[in-house]
Design a protein around this motif. Structure first.
Motif, PDB file in Angstrom:
ATOM      1  N   ILE A  78       0.860  -1.116   0.096  1.00 46.29           N
ATOM      2  CA  ILE A  78       0.019  -0.012  -0.052  1.00 46.29           C
ATOM      3  C   ILE A  78       0.775   1.350   0.129  1.00 46.29           C
ATOM      4  CG2 ILE A  78      -1.628   1.417   1.352  1.00 46.29           C
ATOM      5  CD1 ILE A  78      -2.945  -1.420   2.347  1.00 46.29           C
ATOM      6  N   LEU A  79       1.789   1.185   1.020  1.00 45.60           N
ATOM      7  CA  LEU A  79       2.571   2.729   1.151  1.00 45.60           C
ATOM      8  C   LEU A  79       3.476   2.762  -0.188  1.00 45.60           C
ATOM      9  CD1 LEU A  79       3.862   1.850   4.571  1.00 45.60           C
ATOM     10  CD2 LEU A  79       2.514   3.904   3.701  1.00 45.60           C
ATOM     11  N   THR A 128       2.814   2.016  -3.370  1.00 47.89           N
ATOM     12  CA  THR A 128       1.865   2.387  -4.378  1.00 47.89           C
ATOM     13  C   THR A 128       1.588   3.859  -3.921  1.00 47.89           C
ATOM     14  OG1 THR A 128       0.827   0.266  -4.634  1.00 47.89           O
ATOM     15  CG2 THR A 128      -0.419   2.143  -5.431  1.00 47.89           C
ATOM     16  N   VAL A 129       1.086   4.341  -2.862  1.00 45.94           N
ATOM     17  CA  VAL A 129       0.891   5.720  -2.592  1.00 45.94           C
ATOM     18  C   VAL A 129       2.234   6.607  -2.651  1.00 45.94           C
ATOM     19  CG1 VAL A 129       0.316   7.273  -0.624  1.00 45.94           C
ATOM     20  CG2 VAL A 129      -0.937   5.143  -0.855  1.00 45.94           C
ATOM     21  N   LYS A 130       3.364   6.190  -2.271  1.00 47.71           N
ATOM     22  CA  LYS A 130       4.538   7.197  -2.433  1.00 47.71           C
ATOM     23  C   LYS A 130       4.894   7.195  -3.672  1.00 47.71           C
ATOM     24  CE  LYS A 130       6.041   5.867   2.093  1.00 47.71           C
ATOM     25  NZ  LYS A 130       6.834   5.177   3.088  1.00 47.71           N
ATOM     26  N   LYS A 131       4.420   6.504  -4.714  1.00 48.18           N
ATOM     27  CA  LYS A 131       4.850   6.438  -6.156  1.00 48.18           C
ATOM     28  C   LYS A 131       3.905   7.561  -6.912  1.00 48.18           C
ATOM     29  CE  LYS A 131       6.770   1.885  -6.964  1.00 48.18           C
ATOM     30  NZ  LYS A 131       6.611   0.818  -7.906  1.00 48.18           N
ATOM     31  N   GLN A 132       3.040   8.366  -6.057  1.00 48.68           N
ATOM     32  CA  GLN A 132       2.298   9.343  -6.793  1.00 48.68           C
ATOM     33  C   GLN A 132       3.061  10.535  -7.221  1.00 48.68           C
ATOM     34  OE1 GLN A 132      -1.516   9.308  -7.117  1.00 48.68           O
ATOM     35  NE2 GLN A 132      -0.649   7.104  -7.176  1.00 48.68           N
ATOM     36  N   PRO A 133       2.845  11.190  -8.328  1.00 50.23           N
ATOM     37  CA  PRO A 133       3.492  12.207  -8.726  1.00 50.23           C
ATOM     38  C   PRO A 133       4.372  13.337  -7.529  1.00 50.23           C
ATOM     39  CG  PRO A 133       1.827  11.798 -10.177  1.00 50.23           C
ATOM     40  CD  PRO A 133       1.548  11.095  -8.863  1.00 50.23           C
ATOM     41  N   HIS A 134       3.472  13.698  -6.985  1.00 45.74           N
ATOM     42  CA  HIS A 134       3.855  14.682  -5.868  1.00 45.74           C
ATOM     43  C   HIS A 134       4.660  14.203  -4.767  1.00 45.74           C
ATOM     44  CE1 HIS A 134      -0.025  13.356  -4.327  1.00 45.74           C
ATOM     45  NE2 HIS A 134       0.276  13.719  -3.147  1.00 45.74           N
ATOM     46  N   LEU A 135       4.699  12.743  -4.833  1.00 47.88           N
ATOM     47  CA  LEU A 135       5.481  12.231  -3.220  1.00 47.88           C
ATOM     48  C   LEU A 135       6.525  11.208  -3.642  1.00 47.88           C
ATOM     49  CD1 LEU A 135       2.066  10.935  -1.674  1.00 47.88           C
ATOM     50  CD2 LEU A 135       3.529  12.832  -0.902  1.00 47.88           C
ATOM     51  N   VAL A 136       6.831  11.054  -5.035  1.00 42.71           N
ATOM     52  CA  VAL A 136       7.939  10.327  -5.496  1.00 42.71           C
ATOM     53  C   VAL A 136       9.350  10.635  -5.051  1.00 42.71           C
ATOM     54  CG1 VAL A 136       8.194  11.193  -7.849  1.00 42.71           C
ATOM     55  CG2 VAL A 136       8.531   8.849  -7.510  1.00 42.71           C
ATOM     56  N   GLU A 137       9.561  11.887  -5.030  1.00 44.58           N
ATOM     57  CA  GLU A 137      10.857  12.608  -4.762  1.00 44.58           C
ATOM     58  C   GLU A 137      10.801  12.865  -3.006  1.00 44.58           C
ATOM     59  OE1 GLU A 137      13.160  12.826  -6.865  1.00 44.58           O
ATOM     60  OE2 GLU A 137      12.076  12.256  -8.558  1.00 44.58           O
ATOM     61  N   ALA A 145      -5.010   1.221  -3.069  1.00 50.31           N
ATOM     62  CA  ALA A 145      -4.208   1.566  -2.015  1.00 50.31           C
ATOM     63  C   ALA A 145      -4.540   2.840  -0.905  1.00 50.31           C
ATOM     64  CB  ALA A 145      -2.874   1.984  -2.661  1.00 50.31           C
ATOM     65  N   HIS A 146      -5.209   3.865  -1.589  1.00 52.90           N
ATOM     66  CA  HIS A 146      -5.706   4.787  -1.066  1.00 52.90           C
ATOM     67  C   HIS A 146      -6.850   4.717  -0.328  1.00 52.90           C
ATOM     68  CE1 HIS A 146      -2.782   6.793  -3.852  1.00 52.90           C
ATOM     69  NE2 HIS A 146      -2.753   7.759  -3.095  1.00 52.90           N
ATOM     70  N   ALA A 147      -7.693   3.797  -0.665  1.00 48.74           N
ATOM     71  CA  ALA A 147      -8.951   3.508   0.143  1.00 48.74           C
ATOM     72  C   ALA A 147      -8.406   2.702   1.531  1.00 48.74           C
ATOM     73  CB  ALA A 147      -9.833   2.359  -0.745  1.00 48.74           C
ATOM     74  N   LEU A 148      -7.391   1.788   1.376  1.00 46.18           N
ATOM     75  CA  LEU A 148      -6.930   1.092   2.657  1.00 46.18           C
ATOM     76  C   LEU A 148      -6.004   1.880   3.576  1.00 46.18           C
ATOM     77  CD1 LEU A 148      -6.166  -2.464   0.951  1.00 46.18           C
ATOM     78  CD2 LEU A 148      -7.961  -1.710   1.870  1.00 46.18           C
ATOM     79  N   LEU A 149      -5.187   2.690   2.944  1.00 51.65           N
ATOM     80  CA  LEU A 149      -4.271   3.527   3.816  1.00 51.65           C
ATOM     81  C   LEU A 149      -5.008   4.135   4.925  1.00 51.65           C
ATOM     82  CD1 LEU A 149      -1.552   4.202   4.248  1.00 51.65           C
ATOM     83  CD2 LEU A 149      -1.753   6.301   2.734  1.00 51.65           C
ATOM     84  N   PRO A 150      -5.788   4.944   5.052  1.00 53.59           N
ATOM     85  CA  PRO A 150      -6.409   5.866   5.902  1.00 53.59           C
ATOM     86  C   PRO A 150      -6.732   4.902   7.276  1.00 53.59           C
ATOM     87  CG  PRO A 150      -7.715   5.878   4.205  1.00 53.59           C
ATOM     88  CD  PRO A 150      -6.580   5.164   3.553  1.00 53.59           C
ATOM     89  N   SER A 151      -7.339   3.642   6.987  1.00 49.91           N
ATOM     90  CA  SER A 151      -7.861   2.651   8.048  1.00 49.91           C
ATOM     91  C   SER A 151      -6.446   2.198   8.793  1.00 49.91           C
ATOM     92  CB  SER A 151      -8.639   1.589   7.718  1.00 49.91           C
ATOM     93  OG  SER A 151      -9.954   2.132   7.088  1.00 49.91           O
ATOM     94  N   TRP A 152      -5.453   1.896   8.047  1.00 47.42           N
ATOM     95  CA  TRP A 152      -4.224   1.305   8.771  1.00 47.42           C
ATOM     96  C   TRP A 152      -3.762   2.809   9.364  1.00 47.42           C
ATOM     97  CZ3 TRP A 152       0.752   2.590   9.284  1.00 47.42           C
ATOM     98  CH2 TRP A 152       1.481   1.482   9.808  1.00 47.42           C
ATOM     99  N   LEU A 153      -3.732   3.777   9.028  1.00 50.71           N
ATOM    100  CA  LEU A 153      -3.103   4.876   9.609  1.00 50.71           C
ATOM    101  C   LEU A 153      -3.754   5.223  11.101  1.00 50.71           C
ATOM    102  CD1 LEU A 153      -2.355   7.429   6.873  1.00 50.71           C
ATOM    103  CD2 LEU A 153      -0.400   5.987   8.173  1.00 50.71           C
ATOM    104  N   TYR A 154      -5.116   4.991  10.974  1.00 48.62           N
ATOM    105  CA  TYR A 154      -5.922   5.445  12.125  1.00 48.62           C
ATOM    106  C   TYR A 154      -5.760   4.411  13.169  1.00 48.62           C
ATOM    107  CZ  TYR A 154      -9.966   5.403  15.127  1.00 48.62           C
ATOM    108  OH  TYR A 154     -10.846   5.325  16.113  1.00 48.62           O
ATOM    109  N   GLN A 155      -5.763   3.026  12.564  1.00 48.85           N
ATOM    110  CA  GLN A 155      -5.806   1.919  13.672  1.00 48.85           C
ATOM    111  C   GLN A 155      -4.243   1.712  14.460  1.00 48.85           C
ATOM    112  OE1 GLN A 155      -7.162  -1.269  11.317  1.00 48.85           O
ATOM    113  NE2 GLN A 155      -9.169  -0.671  11.387  1.00 48.85           N
TER     114      GLN A 155
END
Length: 657
Positions: free
Chosen positions: A256-257, A259-268, A636-646
């Motif tokens: 999940i992480l 996939t999320v970190k490969k987003q254009p504004h996060l990749v660097e 990945a973006h649907a699953l990430l926030p639940s993991w961060l919260y829990q």
């Protein structure tokens, strides 16, 4: 022979007579109610599926519901099936009949009013709003008087009629040992039959509301089940707060992480913390001798449907004028349909989940990231200003636990000129905010303020003679929006003449649209909202790219000249040489939409759908040409926030400040 069998069956079931009558009566009431609702929504129902098939599926769901109501009492039957307990057993059945059927009938008669408001059967909102009886009753009294009256008549009628029926069924004949024995013999069979009805399938998992979601129209799917079933399932989910993984499927967190970190504004970006895996450094795009103040004006229910430039009816002339003076977002989308979801997205830049907003959840009441927490660490004075009761939707608790140093509510607004069901008017609210900002500017204190309006909330109450009415009847949503826009315009005029104007950046954004509805799993057009960044240092700019609410505060904080560590994966749209993410995410019940310029992925409890959204027809069009990468991004973006919260992982540790 048949007569003998019939007598034996009658004897065996004699002591379950009231339960059986109640079970059958419940099925009849629910089926008739569903048929009437289908007739009311005939066009949408017939477009979605065959009514006969939906009625059969509905009956199946009703068997589940009545099984849930019947099984607990049935399980205890053997304790009473003896000469000492039979009288009590009959009384218990009678009480069950009166309560269970009245409850079923009340939920069904309440359904049309709820559908008119939310385009769905009663759900978790039905329960959550019970915490605020004053505000809710005022709203119902203003907008739904006939339904309140009808509901009262139905409840009284049910109590009277069912009491009469219970007395008729609750006879006390001489104790017949043969009947008692026959009842005990048949009891296991009845339990098995009711249990089978509750399970409703031989599949690995028993039926649940997702099992009956057989169309692409969320309203029609909700009509297939009963309102009682819908609310009960919502209560179950509220107690267990299922993670997104239990709804959409499990994926390893590392995947999940990645996939999320490969987003254009996060990749660097660099992510130094293992415990807080989304925390990264965001450098400010502007530099000032003194960072700018930040004011977030969160407008209640101000959807794009009211803004002419965004294709709406055009009742926001002040906002239309102001859009030419700042950063105007043409394709901005809310993450949900509730105020707390909008607060979560704007103030915390947190992604939506199928669970309740983090504003209301227990694990996020402290040590949960907000813009207020970030800015208070930078020396800002942070404050929430609201015209109503700050305990509503648990806002006060969430804010005080996560960085807001001051909370002002209805009781802090001095001499309000108008107070409605939801508190002081927007005009009174802005007057209070203006005075606060002047005081803080005078002492040189940088400040961050969240100003949350409420006039555009049913029953749409606002001062007389404040505006030229859009529609003849005063208390309509269009008139309320026009008043909210008027109050906003008057405030901005005062702000421009004040000393704090040049030192402040304003974000004006809606929490969500009003009455989100549509015959889609996710009615994307109803998530479209206006957004504007304004202030003395802001040059006009029009942003055509797709933007989410989660991108707004990262952008504003950067424009204010504040560099910071943040766990937010929202994009700083002011950063140079960084491509726009061009995506938005929307949670509608248990359905999750991930939208880009090219495609839309919709995740549901029963699977996913790929396609695109036709904004001319306001409909989702399925397509098999959507690339798997988009599905992976959505999941990945649907699953990430639940993991961060829990995992208590959405926070910036002190050692990174």
């Amino acid at each position: 022979m048949w007569n003998v069998l019939l007598k034996k069956a009658t004897r065996s079931l004699a002591h379950y007579q009231t339960l059986i009558v109640g079970f059958a009566l419940g099925l009849i009431i629910l089926s008739v109610s569903r048929l009437l609702l289908f007739i009311w929504q005939f066009d949408r129902v017939t477009e979605a599926a065959n009514i006969g098939y939906l009625m059969v599926m509905g009956l199946r769901a009703d068997v589940v519901q009545m099984g849930y109501l019947t099984l607990p009492l049935l399980l205890f039957a053997p304790l009473f099936l003896n000469r000492w307990g039979l009288g009590l057993w009959q009384k218990l059945q009678s009480i069950w009949l009166i309560i269970a059927i009245t409850y079923i009938a009340f939920m069904e008669i309440s359904t049309p009013a709820f559908v008119m408001q939310y385009d769905l059967r009663p759900n978790r909102l039905f329960i959550e709003y019970l915490e605020y009886p004053k505000e809710v009753f005022s709203m119902l009294w203003a907008g739904f008087k006939p339904w309140l009256f009808v509901s009262g008549v139905v409840v009284i009628g049910c109590l009277y009629g069912l009491t009469k029926l219970a007395k008729r069924l609750n006879t006390s004949p001489p104790i017949d040992n043969k009947k008692v024995v026959s009842s005990l013999v048949v009891w296991p069979l009845l339990v098995i039959l009711v249990f089978a009805g509750v399970r409703s399938t031989l599949a690995h998992r028993p039926a649940n509301p997702a099992f009956f979601a057989v169309t692409s129209d969320a309203l029609v799917n909700s009509l297939v089940i009963s309102s009682a079933y819908s609310v009960e399932y919502a209560i179950y989910n509220m107690r267990h707060e299922a993670s997104a993984a239990s709804v959409y499927g499990k994926v390893p967190i590392d995947q999940i992480l990645n996939t999320v970190k490969k987003q254009p504004h996060l990749v660097e970006k660099t992510f130094p913390s293992e415990k807080y895996p989304t925390v990264h450094f965001n450098p400010a795009s502007r530099n000032y001798n003194k960072p700018k103040n930040i004011v977030v004006i969160l407008e209640e229910s101000l959807g794009a449907t009211f803004v002419k430039d965004l294709g709406g009816v055009g009742v926001t002339p002040n906002l239309e004028q102001l859009r030419q003076e700042g950063w105007w977002f043409k394709q901005l989308y809310a993450t949900g349909t509730r105020s707390v979801r909008g607060i979560e997205a704007v103030i915390s830049s947190f992604l939506p989940t199928p669970a309740r907003s983090t504003v209301k959840l227990s694990l996020s009441q402290q040590n949960f990231y907000t813009a207020a927490d970030l800015l208070s660490r930078k020396g800002y004075f942070t404050e929430f200003i609201y015209g109503g009761e700050t305990h509503f939707d648990n806002m006060g608790s969430f804010f005080t636990g996560n960085g807001f140093q001051s909370i002002l509510g209805q009781g802090d607004i001095v001499n309000p000129q108008f107070v409605g069901s939801w508190g002081a008017s927007d005009g009174d609210l802005f007057n209070t905010a203006h005075q606060r900002f002047k005081e803080l500017e005078k002492i040189g204190q940088p400040f961050f303020s969240l100003v949350f309006t409420s006039s555009n909330h049913e029953p749409f109450e606002f001062p007389d003679n404040a505006i030229e009415l859009y529609s003849k009847s005063k208390n309509t949503v269009e008139n309320a929006v026009k008043y909210a826009d008027f109050a906003l315009g008057e405030f901005i005029k005062k702000a421009k003449r004040s000393e704090y104007w040049e030192d402040t950046i304003f974000l004006i954004v809606a929490d969500h649209d009003t009455r989100v509805y549509g015959n889609e799993l996710v009615p994307i057009n109803k998530f479209h909202i206006p957004g504007l960044i304004l202030g003395g240092s802001i040059k006009p700019r029009k942003i055509d790219s797709i933007v989410s609410q989660i991108d707004l505060l990262p952008t504003v904080i950067s424009l204010a000249g504040v560099s910071s560590w943040t766990p937010s994966i929202g994009q700083d749209l002011s950063a140079e040489n960084v491509p726009f993410a061009n995506r938005a995410m929307m949670q509608f019940g248990n359905n999750y939409a991930w939208m880009t310029n090219d495609a839309v992925i919709i995740l549901t409890p029963s699977g996913s759908m790929a396609g695109y959204y036709d904004f001319h027809k306001n409909s989702f069009v399925r397509s098999s040409k959507v690339h798997d990468t988009l599905y992976n991004d959505a999941l990945a973006h649907a699953l990430l926030p639940s993991w961060l919260y829990q995992n208590l992982a959405y926070f910036v540790p002190e050692d990174l400040n």
